[in-house]
Design an enzyme around this catalytic site. Structure first.
Site, PDB file in Angstrom:
ATOM      1  N   GLU A 142       0.809  -1.217   0.000  1.00 33.48           N
ATOM      2  CA  GLU A 142       0.000   0.000   0.000  1.00 33.48           C
ATOM      3  C   GLU A 142       0.847   1.275   0.000  1.00 33.48           C
ATOM      4  O   GLU A 142       0.843   2.050   0.969  1.00 33.48           O
ATOM      5  CB  GLU A 142      -0.974  -0.005   1.189  1.00 33.48           C
ATOM      6  CG  GLU A 142      -1.956  -1.146   1.106  1.00 33.48           C
ATOM      7  CD  GLU A 142      -3.057  -1.102   2.165  1.00 33.48           C
ATOM      8  OE1 GLU A 142      -4.097  -1.710   1.954  1.00 33.48           O
ATOM      9  OE2 GLU A 142      -2.853  -0.445   3.214  1.00 33.48           O
ATOM     10  N   GLU A 319      -6.322  -8.201  -0.107  1.00 32.67           N
ATOM     11  CA  GLU A 319      -6.751  -8.175   1.295  1.00 32.67           C
ATOM     12  C   GLU A 319      -8.256  -7.951   1.316  1.00 32.67           C
ATOM     13  O   GLU A 319      -8.729  -6.876   0.943  1.00 32.67           O
ATOM     14  CB  GLU A 319      -6.072  -7.027   2.055  1.00 32.67           C
ATOM     15  CG  GLU A 319      -4.577  -7.178   2.165  1.00 32.67           C
ATOM     16  CD  GLU A 319      -3.942  -6.047   2.979  1.00 32.67           C
ATOM     17  OE1 GLU A 319      -4.669  -5.334   3.699  1.00 32.67           O
ATOM     18  OE2 GLU A 319      -2.723  -5.876   2.875  1.00 32.67           O
TER      19      GLU A 319
HETATM   20  C1  GAL Z   1      -4.331  -2.778   5.223  1.00 33.05           C
HETATM   21  C2  GAL Z   1      -2.860  -3.145   5.362  1.00 33.05           C
HETATM   22  C3  GAL Z   1      -2.681  -4.357   6.239  1.00 33.05           C
HETATM   23  C4  GAL Z   1      -3.473  -4.189   7.509  1.00 33.05           C
HETATM   24  C5  GAL Z   1      -4.925  -3.969   7.162  1.00 33.05           C
HETATM   25  C6  GAL Z   1      -5.824  -3.843   8.365  1.00 33.05           C
HETATM   26  O1  GAL Z   1      -4.509  -1.502   4.750  1.00 33.05           O
HETATM   27  O2  GAL Z   1      -2.291  -3.414   4.095  1.00 33.05           O
HETATM   28  O3  GAL Z   1      -1.314  -4.521   6.533  1.00 33.05           O
HETATM   29  O4  GAL Z   1      -2.964  -3.133   8.237  1.00 33.05           O
HETATM   30  O5  GAL Z   1      -5.027  -2.791   6.426  1.00 33.05           O
HETATM   31  O6  GAL Z   1      -7.154  -3.670   7.975  1.00 33.05           O
END
Ligand code: GAL
Ligand code: ZN
Length: 672
Positions: A142, A319
């Site tokens: 990110e 994710e």
């Molecule tokens: C994302 C990030 C992850 C984690 C996640 C939590 O933005 O890439 O490492 O922090 O959020 O929701």
């Protein structure tokens, strides 16, 4: 369709890994992303690498048939590195050198950071670049998250000057482009130029826009450093990507996406609904969806943006939220059925793979309150249970994921225009991305698929093209919109188009500047409308009623088009100072049409207008949908998703389909 999970083996005792891997396989997962924050575990001291644990973790996962995606760990440089090279740490817009202690604490222009990046990426790629269980790589994590897209350190200042020199060649050209004679800013030498922070009053907006462009380019070159290093060492079988954030606008994702094999995203529906609903939606629009599913229009907007960053390539959700998050306002708990609905939604929007974040809820440090597929005590959490329920869906999901998402409507997203409106919104509520969202949501509610593309994308597959606000103009854009209309397409140009040059200066042509020829009208005046002030509208288009708020422009036939039967007024102002003027016009251009919309539309207005345009362009809705029901088509499959607590019905090709609460129905349709 592949499903997977983000896993942090370094957070758990090695004895546990085998059981985790077994449970992953049993849940039907086949992809595991690891290592993206594990630099210090791979290299506890400079040059001393410890690979045993990672070798072992990959072996354990591979033994269960799981495929591994390795993250390069550059989002979290270890303490020894920050201590020995403090120039790695970024400087914020307030001029403060930020400190070690969380993540993303690096300046992408730091020479030492680039060297160490190359070193760690080389070491990882040399070791795993041909590993049969490693299927691909995620670069960093990110980019730009936590407000780090723009660094204001001395190194960045130096590199910015070089970037400017390459762009303008002479200091005089820069002075012209920025209009530096204003407030006595004319530069005599490149070295006199600083980043545009810590100024007493507002800095020069052309200067700032260039700093935003430069900062975005910086991440493109930083990503390229990693990409080139990886590509020189890894097998051709392994892909390279990075993970983008939903609706993040500080970096130009079109540019970042270009050299990648495909793009991936992070999707956190309840978190995004909490943080963005108030930006996107007026108070009066009450959400109809269930409280724990997020706003499906906001989630789908994120998917659609991703699909457009790399057209013709499916995106991945790297994710996917699978329970509560920990970083929003209320971090709502999630009930059974929701994770399945989110997975289907991603698939319906064009995703090819979905990986859940994260495997097991963490016991320590910053994200202790974030959920995983397993709870803290390793018992099965709601997301895991949904995976079990999804097993019956999997064959159909796979069939669908091999077919493309197709749309006949597109809109254009231009980061330069977005940043320029951010710099001079003129009206507090004039938000570029929200303006896009208004159109997006309207199309979703109408059951009309849409793609969001860059200005240089191939527009030939589309019938309708919407440019919500073409704030910065180039000859090239004007020409490509004209060609699109001439070839039979319908172009809708939104409010505040053609106001600016690409240097972020006001045009000296009558408005809408370079687009005047395309739309056949002149904007003779424009008003920003404070809260409580609105101008009424009258229109021949059914449903296109209600007031113009936020921004209104008075439209008149351009001199040469006066009395031209090819120019029609589709709406006009019926109250206020623009009463005698048009608010929406349509001009016949070649075989197509070019419309100009002179106000900032609200949701019902956008819906009425887009329904009218779709009907005229012969673009058929997928279904007749109530609010909270989302429809999407991939190939011959129409996917209907119910985000509410009630059963809902949709009408599809004359047939009524019932969709249970928080449920999915897939209908085979005729034609495409
Ligand atoms: C994302 C990030 C992850 C984690 C996640 C939590 O933005 O890439 O490492 O922090 O959020 O929701
Ligand atoms: Zn810097």
């Amino acid at each position: 369709m592949k499903l997977g999970v983000c896993y942090y083996p370094e957070h758990w005792p090695q004895e546990r890994w085998l059981q985790d891997a077994e449970l992953m396989r049993q849940a039907g997962l086949s992809l595991v992303r690891i290592a993206e924050f594990a630099w210090v575990v791979m290299e506890p001291r400079e040059g001393q690498f410890t690979w045993d644990w990672l070798d072992q973790a990959i072996e354990v996962l591979a033994a269960e048939g799981l495929q591994v995606i390795l993250g390069t760990p550059t989002a979290s440089p270890p303490p020894w590195l920050c201590r020995s090279h403090p120039d790695i740490l970024p400087v914020d817009a307030q001029g403060r050198r930020l400190r070690f202690g969380s993540r993303r604490h690096y300046c992408p222009n730091s020479r030492s950071y680039r060297q160490h990046t190359e070193r760690i990426v080389t070491a990882m790629a040399s070791r795993y670049g041909n590993h049969p269980a490693v299927v691909g790589w995620q670069i960093d994590n990110e980019f730009g998250c936590h407000g780090t897209a723009r660094c204001y350190c001395e190194t960045c200042a130096r590199v910015f000057r070089l970037w400017l020199e390459a762009k303008y060649e002479t200091i005089n050209d820069l002075n012209e482009a920025w209009g530096t004679v204003f407030w006595s800013q004319t530069y005599g030498d490149w070295n006199e130029i600083d980043p545009p922070n810590l100024t007493i009053a507002e800095p020069n907006p052309s200067h700032v826009l260039d700093y935003y462009r430069f900062s975005s380019d910086t991440y493109v070159t930083y990503q390229q450093l990693q990409l080139s290093t990886l590509e020189s060492l890894i097998s051709e079988r392994q892909f390279v990507t990075t993970n983008f954030m939903s609706q993040f606008t500080d970096l130009d994702y079109h540019d970042l996406a270009k050299p990648l094999d495909f793009v991936t995203m992070s999707s956190y529906p309840t978190g995004h609904a909490e943080s963005r609903h108030s930006l996107y939606m007026p108070q009066s629009v009450r959400p109809v969806y269930a409280y724990d599913v997020g706003d499906p229009y906001i989630t789908g907007f994120g998917h659609t943006l991703m699909r457009g960053y790399k057209p013709n390539r499916p995106f991945w959700v790297m994710e996917q939220q699978c329970g509560n998050v920990n970083w929003s306002m209320y971090n709502t708990g999630v009930r059974p059925g929701t994770v399945r609905l989110w997975t289907w939604h991603a698939l319906a929007s064009g995703a090819e793979a979905v990986l859940y974040f994260r495997w097991r809820a963490g016991l320590y440090a910053q994200e202790q309150f974030h959920s995983g597929l397993l709870r803290h005590d390793a018992s099965l959490a709601v997301g895991y249970v949904d995976l079990e329920a999804m097993k019956a869906d999997r064959p159909l999901m796979s069939e669908i994921s091999s077919t493309p998402y197709e749309a006949q409507i597109a809109f254009l997203l231009d980061y330069d225009a977005l940043w320029a409106t951010q710099l001079q919104p003129h009206h507090r509520d004039f938000d570029y991305i929200r303006c896009l969202f208004v159109y997006y949501r309207a199309l979703q509610r109408l059951g009309l698929p849409v793609d969001i593309l860059s200005e240089d994308a191939d527009l030939s597959p589309y019938k309708i093209l919407i440019v919500p606000t073409a704030f910065l103009t180039t000859e090239q854009l004007a020409a490509s919109l004209k060609a699109f209309a001439e070839a039979g397409g319908t172009v809708l140009l939104g409010v505040r188009s053609g106001f600016k040059t690409s240097n972020n200066q006001f045009t000296d042509h009558p408005l809408p500047g370079l687009f005047r020829d395309l739309v056949g009208i002149t904007v003779s005046d424009w008003h920003s409308l404070p809260p409580g002030v609105s101008y009424d509208l009258n229109s021949s288009i059914p449903g296109l009623v209600g007031p113009a708020t936020i921004w209104a422009e008075a439209l008149n036939p351009a001199d040469s088009q006066s009395g031209d039967p090819d120019l029609q007024m589709l709406a006009n102002y019926s109250s206020g100072p623009f009463s005698s003027h048009a608010a929406l016009t349509q001009y016949k251009v070649g075989a197509g049409l070019a419309l100009y919309l002179g106000w900032y539309p609200n949701s019902p207005q956008a819906e009425a207008l887009l329904a009218h345009l779709a009907t005229h362009a012969g673009v058929l809705p997928l279904a007749d949908l109530p609010d909270g029901l989302i429809a999407s088509r991939r190939g011959h499959h129409l996917i209907l998703l119910n985000f509410t607590e009630e059963p809902l019905t949709a009408t599809v090709q004359g047939r009524t389909v019932l969709i249970g609460p928080r449920d999915v129905e897939v209908v085979k349709t005729q034609g495409s």
